[in-house]
Motif scaffolding. Structure first.
Motif, PDB file in Angstrom:
ATOM      1  N   LEU A  92       0.815  -1.208   0.000  1.00 28.54           N
ATOM      2  CA  LEU A  92       0.000   0.000   0.000  1.00 28.54           C
ATOM      3  C   LEU A  92       0.855   1.267   0.000  1.00 28.54           C
ATOM      4  CD1 LEU A  92      -2.756  -1.204   2.444  1.00 28.54           C
ATOM      5  CD2 LEU A  92      -3.112  -0.563   0.073  1.00 28.54           C
ATOM      6  N   GLY A  93       2.056   1.182   0.533  1.00 28.75           N
ATOM      7  CA  GLY A  93       2.955   2.320   0.484  1.00 28.75           C
ATOM      8  C   GLY A  93       3.337   2.658  -0.937  1.00 28.75           C
TER       9      GLY A  93
ATOM     10  N   VAL B  22      -1.127  -2.429   9.394  1.00 29.11           N
ATOM     11  CA  VAL B  22       0.184  -3.045   9.635  1.00 29.11           C
ATOM     12  C   VAL B  22       1.326  -2.217   9.057  1.00 29.11           C
ATOM     13  CG1 VAL B  22      -0.800  -5.359   9.732  1.00 29.11           C
ATOM     14  CG2 VAL B  22       0.041  -4.487   7.560  1.00 29.11           C
ATOM     15  N   LEU B  23       1.013  -1.083   8.405  1.00 23.94           N
ATOM     16  CA  LEU B  23       2.079  -0.210   7.932  1.00 23.94           C
ATOM     17  C   LEU B  23       2.799   0.418   9.118  1.00 23.94           C
ATOM     18  CD1 LEU B  23       0.362   1.613   4.926  1.00 23.94           C
ATOM     19  CD2 LEU B  23       1.918  -0.344   4.859  1.00 23.94           C
ATOM     20  N   PRO B  24       4.113   0.631   9.023  1.00 25.80           N
ATOM     21  CA  PRO B  24       4.870   1.151  10.176  1.00 25.80           C
ATOM     22  C   PRO B  24       4.336   2.473  10.718  1.00 25.80           C
ATOM     23  CG  PRO B  24       6.356   0.362   8.460  1.00 25.80           C
ATOM     24  CD  PRO B  24       4.980   0.306   7.881  1.00 25.80           C
TER      25      PRO B  24
ATOM     26  N   GLY C 251      -2.341   3.320  16.147  1.00 20.86           N
ATOM     27  CA  GLY C 251      -3.044   2.225  16.813  1.00 20.86           C
ATOM     28  C   GLY C 251      -2.386   0.882  16.603  1.00 20.86           C
ATOM     29  N   ASP C 252      -3.071  -0.142  17.098  1.00 18.89           N
ATOM     30  CA  ASP C 252      -2.543  -1.503  16.998  1.00 18.89           C
ATOM     31  C   ASP C 252      -2.890  -2.114  15.648  1.00 18.89           C
ATOM     32  OD1 ASP C 252      -1.593  -1.398  19.617  1.00 18.89           O
ATOM     33  OD2 ASP C 252      -3.531  -2.059  20.432  1.00 18.89           O
ATOM     34  N   PRO C 253      -2.009  -2.973  15.128  1.00 24.72           N
ATOM     35  CA  PRO C 253      -2.334  -3.634  13.856  1.00 24.72           C
ATOM     36  C   PRO C 253      -3.505  -4.590  14.018  1.00 24.72           C
ATOM     37  CG  PRO C 253      -0.317  -4.541  14.788  1.00 24.72           C
ATOM     38  CD  PRO C 253      -0.674  -3.356  15.625  1.00 24.72           C
ATOM     39  N   VAL C 254      -4.300  -4.717  12.966  1.00 27.39           N
ATOM     40  CA  VAL C 254      -5.401  -5.671  12.944  1.00 27.39           C
ATOM     41  C   VAL C 254      -4.862  -6.984  12.409  1.00 27.39           C
ATOM     42  CG1 VAL C 254      -7.658  -6.216  11.948  1.00 27.39           C
ATOM     43  CG2 VAL C 254      -7.102  -3.856  12.579  1.00 27.39           C
TER      44      VAL C 254
END
Length: 329
Positions: A212-213, A254-256, A260-263
């Motif tokens: 996605l980046g 989940v991107l750095p 918040g917390d990653p799903v």
């Protein structure tokens, strides 16, 4: 969001592969509408196995659709050898592994000139090859003509592959994970090259990626694919800053730099030969599992009603009962 006329479109596109020993067919692409406008870069994103590479191959005419059609400049694609040869001059593929794409016994000159020879180019072959290498950032091109792939860096090999596509003066590039095999220091250079080619030549591109980046850095529009179908699409800034589909939210989490917390999604994507009823994401959906879908009264719909297929245009769209109920993350 694009207002440019459609250059390439998938219309109700389905691609299924027969199962072994009488098993159900695998529905790799299961009803896709997607337009790519003239001069537009569209990123097709999703995890491995979601069907994005099969969709790209179908758009290139490498895989005939089971149902639906591919339309280029308003004309449905036909699958005769002559029609496909003419089409592939206008729509070129760039693969993720430049080393595997290049014959180690061929010089750079021969690698780039191959397409010209296949299509019976009648002009000055050497001048066309040099121009393509120059456009791909290999300057002066004379330094590279007689080199072999093993004498080049990874970034230079990828530029040779891009030059091999550019030499035919295509209108659209389909780039399948174009920087996945490259060092981080080189990725930005290749992405900048693709953007420059769009600016200088008016090229359109479909960039297939799980990153996605990368989509954020290069695309005008993003289409998020899950289990054979596009589940969210829209302008890249809109989708990646305010994702509405739970799957898109999970990918972004989940991107750095994500807050918040990653799903963490439970389980693996379902088998494409056994697509679940209802929303195809519901078995892994954090919104349904957390009770939020139940609280707004759409849990039963999530489990039993298949969201409608998204249109192929540039407007923001989402295939999610919860998102359509007006809930925002």
């Amino acid at each position: 969001m694009t207002t440019s006329p459609s250059l390439l479109a998938a219309q109700d596109l389905h691609v299924a592969f027969p199962g072994r020993h009488g098993a159900a067919s695998a529905r790799a692409v299961d009803g896709v509408e997607l337009d790519i406008g003239a001069g537009e870069i569209v990123a097709l994103v999703g995890e491995s196995g979601c069907g994005k590479t099969t969709l790209a191959r179908a758009l290139l005419g490498l895989v005939p659709p089971t149902r639906g059609r591919v339309v280029f400049r308003g004309e449905p694609l036909t699958y005769s050898s002559r029609a496909l040869k003419a089409y592939r001059r206008r729509v070129q593929l760039i693969l993720q592994d430049p080393t595997g794409s290049l014959n180690p016994r061929h010089t750079v000159y021969d690698a780039v000139a191959e397409g010209l020879r296949i299509h019976g180019y009648g002009g000055d072959e050497r001048a066309a090859v040099a121009e393509a290498l120059s456009r791909a950032g290999l300057r002066p091109p004379e330094r590279f003509l007689l080199r072999y792939p093993h004498e080049l860096s990874g970034g230079q090999r990828q530029r040779v592959v891009i030059a091999g596509a550019l030499v035919l003066e295509p209108e659209l590039l389909v780039a399948d994970e174009p920087v996945a095999s490259l060092d981080a220091s080189v990725r930005g250079e290749i992405l900048a090259l693709l953007l420059r080619l769009r600016a200088d030549l008016g090229l359109s591109a479909l960039v297939v990626t799980h990153d996605l980046g990368l989509a954020w850095n290069i695309a005008d529009r993003v289409a998020v694919m899950y289990l054979g179908r596009i589940v969210e699409t829209g302008a890249v800034e809109q989708v990646l800053t305010a994702p509405r589909h739970p799957y898109t939210q999970a990918l972004l989490s989940v991107l750095p730099e994500a807050p918040g917390d990653p799903v963490v999604l439970t389980g693996e994507p379902p088998d494409p030969s056994r697509i679940p009823s209802g929303c195809r994401f519901h078995a892994r959906c954090q919104i349904l599992a957390g009770g939020e879908a139940e609280r707004v009264g759409v849990a039963d719909a999530c489990r039993s009603e298949d969201p409608e297929v998204l249109g192929g245009g540039g407007e923001a769209q989402v295939a999610c009962h919860w998102a359509r109920a007006g809930i925002t993350a």
